[in-house]
Scaffold this active site. Structure first.
Site, mmCIF file in Angstrom:
data_model
loop_
_atom_site.group_PDB
_atom_site.id
_atom_site.type_symbol
_atom_site.label_atom_id
_atom_site.label_comp_id
_atom_site.label_asym_id
_atom_site.label_seq_id
_atom_site.Cartn_x
_atom_site.Cartn_y
_atom_site.Cartn_z
ATOM 1 N N ARG A 75 0.747 -1.193 0.049
ATOM 2 C CA ARG A 75 0.249 -0.052 0.186
ATOM 3 C C ARG A 75 1.157 1.139 0.169
ATOM 4 O O ARG A 75 2.019 1.346 0.834
ATOM 5 C CB ARG A 75 -0.997 -0.031 1.261
ATOM 6 N N ASN A 121 0.089 -1.361 12.968
ATOM 7 C CA ASN A 121 0.186 -2.286 12.238
ATOM 8 C C ASN A 121 1.583 -2.796 12.859
ATOM 9 O O ASN A 121 2.504 -1.961 13.129
ATOM 10 C CB ASN A 121 0.946 -1.723 10.998
ATOM 11 N N ASP A 153 5.058 -4.753 6.363
ATOM 12 C CA ASP A 153 3.797 -4.921 7.100
ATOM 13 C C ASP A 153 3.806 -6.551 7.380
ATOM 14 O O ASP A 153 3.613 -7.371 6.616
ATOM 15 C CB ASP A 153 2.666 -4.705 6.332
ATOM 16 N N ASP A 168 1.108 -7.974 8.920
ATOM 17 C CA ASP A 168 -0.130 -8.652 9.086
ATOM 18 C C ASP A 168 -0.762 -8.343 10.380
ATOM 19 O O ASP A 168 -2.119 -7.865 10.365
ATOM 20 C CB ASP A 168 -0.448 -10.032 8.486
ATOM 21 N N ASP A 182 -2.539 -6.716 13.325
ATOM 22 C CA ASP A 182 -2.863 -5.156 13.710
ATOM 23 C C ASP A 182 -3.609 -5.221 14.927
ATOM 24 O O ASP A 182 -4.227 -6.051 15.148
ATOM 25 C CB ASP A 182 -3.725 -4.832 12.490
ATOM 26 N N ASP A 234 -6.491 -9.658 12.263
ATOM 27 C CA ASP A 234 -5.598 -10.644 11.219
ATOM 28 C C ASP A 234 -4.559 -11.526 11.604
ATOM 29 O O ASP A 234 -3.706 -11.947 10.896
ATOM 30 C CB ASP A 234 -4.803 -9.632 10.332
ATOM 31 N N GLU A 282 -4.648 -14.111 8.910
ATOM 32 C CA GLU A 282 -3.638 -13.692 7.619
ATOM 33 C C GLU A 282 -2.128 -13.843 8.026
ATOM 34 O O GLU A 282 -1.371 -14.030 7.089
ATOM 35 C CB GLU A 282 -3.861 -12.230 7.496
#
Length: 176
Positions: free
Chosen positions: A23, A87, A103, A105, A107, A120, A123
């Site tokens: 991102r 994050n 990152d 994942d 959070d 997450d 994830e």
């Protein structure tokens, strides 16, 4: 290390462990920049996702990056209070006019009453296997998750009662 200067407009780049961009936040105004700590702010900035989709942030946000921690914190100023999105990530680097980090994942979303929820975890487990995170990463991230929770409970650092308000006031001085 090169450091961003107050008033400078930079990008924020979030990557995944495999090196792929995750991102990009198009414009963040630096409020404080040292080799140790970067504090920035943005409002209605364009965000580009890895698949090319774009969206615009809805509210002013104060971004906190500290080299001592494997996380960064975004304090979003909404009508009903400050919400934080944390994050779990690598420490930042500043290069080519951008703050960059990986990152990982996990959070934490923190609500105005300072309650929070961990997000997450699935994830993280999927990416840990898919991207073959080195074994050393898991204990580092879990330890830093503990530091993050302590800061939230103790209202320290970016969670201190006046932190977001004070930095937002400084951000307003840079706005056109």
């Amino acid at each position: 290390m090169n450091v961003p200067k107050p008033g400078e407009k930079i990008q924020i780049h979030s990557y995944k462990h495999n090196g792929h961009i995750h991102r990009i936040w198009e414009e963040t105004t630096i409020l404080k920049g040292t080799q140790q700590l970067v504090i920035g702010a943005n409002d209605r900035t364009l965000v580009t996702e890895s698949d090319g989709r774009t969206w615009v942030t809805r509210e002013p946000a104060i971004c906190y990056f500290d080299m001592d921690y494997w996380f960064n914190v975004i304090g979003m100023i909404r009508e009903d209070g400050v919400y934080y999105y944390c994050n779990v990530s690598s420490p930042f680097v500043f290069e080519d006019g951008a703050i960059k980090y990986i990152d990982y994942d996990l959070d934490i979303k923190v609500f105005p009453d300072m309650t929070y929820v961990l997000l997450d975890e699935d994830e993280y487990e999927n990416h840990r296997q898919e991207m073959n995170y080195p074994p050393i990463i898991d204990p580092i991230l879990k330890k830093n998750l503990g530091y993050l929770k302590e800061m939230i409970h103790q209202r320290k650092g970016p969670f201190a009662s006046d932190f977001i308000d004070n930095w937002y006031e400084r951000f307003l001085m840079y706005r056109d």
